[in-house]
Every structure is written in structure tokens, then in C-alpha cells.
Design a protein around this motif. Structure first.
Motif, PDB file in Angstrom:
ATOM      1  N   PRO A   1     -13.504   1.627 -23.507  1.00 34.45           N
ATOM      2  CA  PRO A   1     -14.623   1.540 -22.550  1.00 34.45           C
ATOM      3  C   PRO A   1     -14.494   2.511 -21.380  1.00 34.45           C
ATOM      4  O   PRO A   1     -15.491   3.035 -20.899  1.00 34.45           O
ATOM      5  CB  PRO A   1     -14.551   0.095 -22.057  1.00 34.45           C
ATOM      6  N   SER A   2     -13.256   2.795 -20.945  1.00 37.23           N
ATOM      7  CA  SER A   2     -13.064   3.702 -19.807  1.00 37.23           C
ATOM      8  C   SER A   2     -13.543   5.111 -20.131  1.00 37.23           C
ATOM      9  O   SER A   2     -14.125   5.787 -19.288  1.00 37.23           O
ATOM     10  CB  SER A   2     -11.589   3.779 -19.429  1.00 37.23           C
TER      11      SER A   2
ATOM     12  N   THR B   1     -23.371  11.445  -2.134  1.00 39.28           N
ATOM     13  CA  THR B   1     -22.279  10.501  -1.872  1.00 39.28           C
ATOM     14  C   THR B   1     -22.171   9.488  -3.005  1.00 39.28           C
ATOM     15  O   THR B   1     -21.075   9.213  -3.511  1.00 39.28           O
ATOM     16  CB  THR B   1     -22.509   9.786  -0.526  1.00 39.28           C
ATOM     17  N   ALA B   2     -23.325   8.950  -3.417  1.00 40.87           N
ATOM     18  CA  ALA B   2     -23.321   7.962  -4.509  1.00 40.87           C
ATOM     19  C   ALA B   2     -22.803   8.596  -5.801  1.00 40.87           C
ATOM     20  O   ALA B   2     -21.998   7.987  -6.523  1.00 40.87           O
ATOM     21  CB  ALA B   2     -24.723   7.412  -4.709  1.00 40.87           C
TER      22      ALA B   2
ATOM     23  N   VAL C   1     -20.844  11.297  -6.235  1.00 42.31           N
ATOM     24  CA  VAL C   1     -19.421  11.665  -6.223  1.00 42.31           C
ATOM     25  C   VAL C   1     -18.558  10.413  -6.403  1.00 42.31           C
ATOM     26  O   VAL C   1     -17.500  10.465  -7.030  1.00 42.31           O
ATOM     27  CB  VAL C   1     -19.062  12.481  -4.953  1.00 42.31           C
ATOM     28  N   GLU C   2     -19.056   9.277  -5.918  1.00 40.39           N
ATOM     29  CA  GLU C   2     -18.354   8.006  -6.139  1.00 40.39           C
ATOM     30  C   GLU C   2     -18.313   7.660  -7.618  1.00 40.39           C
ATOM     31  O   GLU C   2     -17.271   7.284  -8.152  1.00 40.39           O
ATOM     32  CB  GLU C   2     -19.099   6.867  -5.420  1.00 40.39           C
TER      33      GLU C   2
ATOM     34  N   THR D   1     -15.978  10.033  -9.410  1.00 43.09           N
ATOM     35  CA  THR D   1     -14.568   9.741  -9.109  1.00 43.09           C
ATOM     36  C   THR D   1     -14.106   8.497  -9.854  1.00 43.09           C
ATOM     37  O   THR D   1     -12.998   8.476 -10.406  1.00 43.09           O
ATOM     38  CB  THR D   1     -14.369   9.539  -7.601  1.00 43.09           C
ATOM     39  N   ALA D   2     -14.955   7.471  -9.868  1.00 43.87           N
ATOM     40  CA  ALA D   2     -14.600   6.237 -10.570  1.00 43.87           C
ATOM     41  C   ALA D   2     -14.394   6.532 -12.058  1.00 43.87           C
ATOM     42  O   ALA D   2     -13.401   6.077 -12.652  1.00 43.87           O
ATOM     43  CB  ALA D   2     -15.688   5.195 -10.363  1.00 43.87           C
TER      44      ALA D   2
ATOM     45  N   ALA E   1     -11.156   8.642 -12.523  1.00 43.56           N
ATOM     46  CA  ALA E   1      -9.948   7.838 -12.293  1.00 43.56           C
ATOM     47  C   ALA E   1      -9.711   6.888 -13.461  1.00 43.56           C
ATOM     48  O   ALA E   1      -8.574   6.734 -13.931  1.00 43.56           O
ATOM     49  CB  ALA E   1     -10.073   7.069 -10.985  1.00 43.56           C
ATOM     50  N   ALA E   2     -10.789   6.260 -13.945  1.00 43.26           N
ATOM     51  CA  ALA E   2     -10.678   5.334 -15.071  1.00 43.26           C
ATOM     52  C   ALA E   2     -10.152   6.063 -16.307  1.00 43.26           C
ATOM     53  O   ALA E   2      -9.248   5.568 -16.994  1.00 43.26           O
ATOM     54  CB  ALA E   2     -12.029   4.695 -15.358  1.00 43.26           C
TER      55      ALA E   2
ATOM     56  N   VAL F   1      -6.400   6.998 -15.983  1.00 41.47           N
ATOM     57  CA  VAL F   1      -5.479   5.882 -16.273  1.00 41.47           C
ATOM     58  C   VAL F   1      -5.281   5.742 -17.775  1.00 41.47           C
ATOM     59  O   VAL F   1      -4.151   5.599 -18.255  1.00 41.47           O
ATOM     60  CB  VAL F   1      -6.011   4.557 -15.663  1.00 41.47           C
ATOM     61  N   VAL F   2      -6.385   5.820 -18.527  1.00 37.27           N
ATOM     62  CA  VAL F   2      -6.288   5.683 -19.979  1.00 37.27           C
ATOM     63  C   VAL F   2      -5.469   6.834 -20.567  1.00 37.27           C
ATOM     64  O   VAL F   2      -4.614   6.622 -21.435  1.00 37.27           O
ATOM     65  CB  VAL F   2      -7.699   5.597 -20.606  1.00 37.27           C
TER      66      VAL F   2
END
Lengths: 185, 185
Positions: free
Chosen positions: B72-73, B116-117, B119-120, B123-124, B127-128, B131-132
């Protein structure tokens, strides 16, 4: 001629009054948002940082302990939240200084730059931790779910995400209010 | 008297010239950054989205396939990159319109809010996915490393992160240049 000048002077103060009111409102909003975001990141870092669960397996003479620093993503989450919390606390005096000096253009731009960097750091940390929490809850691909054994650990790492996500929204609002404040000079 | 007026008029154009030059520079930088960020997110989404590796295990009559949407990531990464790429392409006409209308305060603020929205979101997603990718490379906690079997799959999902991270830096620079542009009104 003199009367005219006085009149136009009065008119300009009448026009300036609501504008100053909006500027003051923006400054107050900025301060409150920074305070709330700082509390949110502090709560997240504290909740995650103090999470530790030890399980004793009765059939074997071993103890298994789950702690946040077993997983690099959760360590990153704690570090990111701590850094952002520290930054927000340090930025509060600058935010207060904008009450006095309204046309502080340079300091506002500097704050926007740091706010943008910090919200990125926080989002990366929160997203990384969310993936780990998700994987811990659900068996996925080749990985095993650790929530089946560590219930308390799992609940706490899930809960600590809330403060971080709330803070992300707060800092996004700070950036937007800063943009509005900058455009009003 | 007339000569004086002409002189002061000339002086103001001389002062205005470098300021207009800087404004034009900011508009060009904004446009280039949006273009590069759009290409970066597109490349990331495409690389991740077309990743698929099938392994045949000779000892058993089965085939194992690794694809981005097994995790899912990684699916979130592809969706986030696609959305941000679409937004950036759509924002280019607005960015071009700032060449003509310099004091477009409202459109600049709207762009800052969306930037701003976005880039968030990016980034999320990055980052997700990171991690995977990290977990896939390294055996961690209870999870097994899938990179030992799926080499090509692993290389591609690692590579696709680069475009996304480059785009994050570009959009951060866009937000900062927007703040500078807004402060110059």
C-alpha cells in the motif's frame, strides 16, 4: 485647504483601523498556532519516546521487549518531533516581535523558510511512523504483524501519531497566514 | 520646474528597473522550478508504476511476482506523485500569468496554499515509500528482506525515490520564492 487636509487625515485613519485589526489578528493566530503545534509535537515525541513493552513468554525462559528505538522509523519520528518542537518554541519570541514591528519583512521570510523545512521534516517523520504502525497492525507482503503480541505498544505508537498530524496542519496554516501577512506590506 | 519633474521621473524609472528585473527573475525561477518538479514527479510515478518482477522458483511449480501495488505504501507513492504532477502542470499557466500581471496577490496566495498542501502529500508519499524500501533492503524486527530475491524490483523502487525527493526540494523553493514575491508588493 487646512480643513481638507484634516479631513483626509481622518479618512486615512478610519481606513487603516480595520487593516491594523486584521494584521493583529494574523499575528495572534500565528502565535496560537505555534503554541498548539509545539504542544502537539512535544506530546508525540514524549508518547513515542516512552513507549516500551516487555513480554514474558512462559514456555521459554526469555523476555521480549518492544521499544520505539528497535525500529529506525520510530526513532526518526521521535527525533523529527523533538527538533520541530524545539524550533517552534524558539520561533515564538520572533512571532511575538511581529506584534511590535509590523513590517518585519526579512524575519517573516526567514520564518517561512524554516517553517517549510520543519513541516517537511515532521511530515516525513509522521509518514515513516505511519507505515510502521500500519505494517505492525496488518500482515503485509513478507512481514509479520507485531501487534498480535504487543497490544499496549501498538496502541501507544498509533496514538502518538495524532499529535504529529495535528501539528502538521497547524504549521501548514502558519505558512499560509505568513503568506497573507507578507502580501499585506 | 518642468525639467525637475522630468528628472525625478527618470530617476524613478532607473530605481524601478532593477526591482522589475528581480520580479521577472522570481517569475522565471517559479516557472522553471514547477517544470522540473513536474518532470521529477512524473518520472517517479512512471518508474514506480511500471515496476514488476516475476521470479520462477525452479524447485516448485510456482511463480512469484513482486509489483508496486502489492504494498500500500508504494501505491500511495504512485498516487501522490501523479496528483502532484497533475497539479504542477495545471499551475504552470497561472505561473505564466504572473509574468503579465505582477500584482496578482490573490492568485499567488492560492498557489502558496496549494503548493504547501501538495508538498505535504509528496513528502508523505516519499517517506512512506522510503520506509518500505529501507525495510526491503534490510531485515528489521520481525520483517524479512525481500531484496534478496527481487533485485531488479528493489533497484527500481529505490531509484524512483530520487525524482520524488528532488521535486520536494523544488516545491520548497517555489514556496520560498512565492513568499519573497508576495513581500515585494
Amino acid at each position: 485647504m487646512k480643513a481638507e487636509a484634516v479631513e483626509s487625515g481622518e479618512a486615512s485613519t478610519i481606513i487603516a483601523a480595520p487593516k491594523r485589526g486584521i494584521n493583529r489578528g494574523i499575528s495572534i493566530a500565528d502565535l496560537i498556532l505555534r503554541g498548539v503545534a509545539a504542544i502537539g509535537t512535544f506530546a508525540s515525541a514524549l508518547t513515542m519516546g516512552t513507549t516500551s513493552e516487555t513480554l514474558t513468554i512462559f514456555t521459554q525462559p526469555i523476555m521480549i521487549r518492544a521499544k520505539y528505538n528497535d525500529l529506525p522509523s520510530l526513532t526518526f519520528f521521535v527525533i523529527a518531533n523533538s527538533i520541530v518542537c524545539g524550533y517552534l518554541v524558539l520561533s515564538i519570541p520572533l512571532s511575538i516581535s511581529h506584534f511590535i514591528r509590523r513590517e518585519a519583512r526579512i524575519t517573516r521570510i526567514i520564518l517561512v523558510i524554516f517553517d517549510t523545512a520543519m513541516v517537511e521534516l515532521l511530515t516525513a517523520g509522521a509518514a515513516a511512523a505511519t507505515v510502521v504502525v500500519y505494517l505492525a497492525h496488518k500482515r503485509n507482503a513478507n512481514w509479520l504483524a507485531i501487534c498480535q503480541q504487543f497490544n499496549n505498544f501498538c496502541e501507544r505508537i498509533s496514538g502518538s501519531l495524532i499529535g504529529s498530524f495535528a501539528s502538521i496542519i497547524m504549521i501548514m496554516l502558519i505558512i499560509i497566514t505568513s503568506a497573507v501577512a507578507l502580501s499585506r506590506h
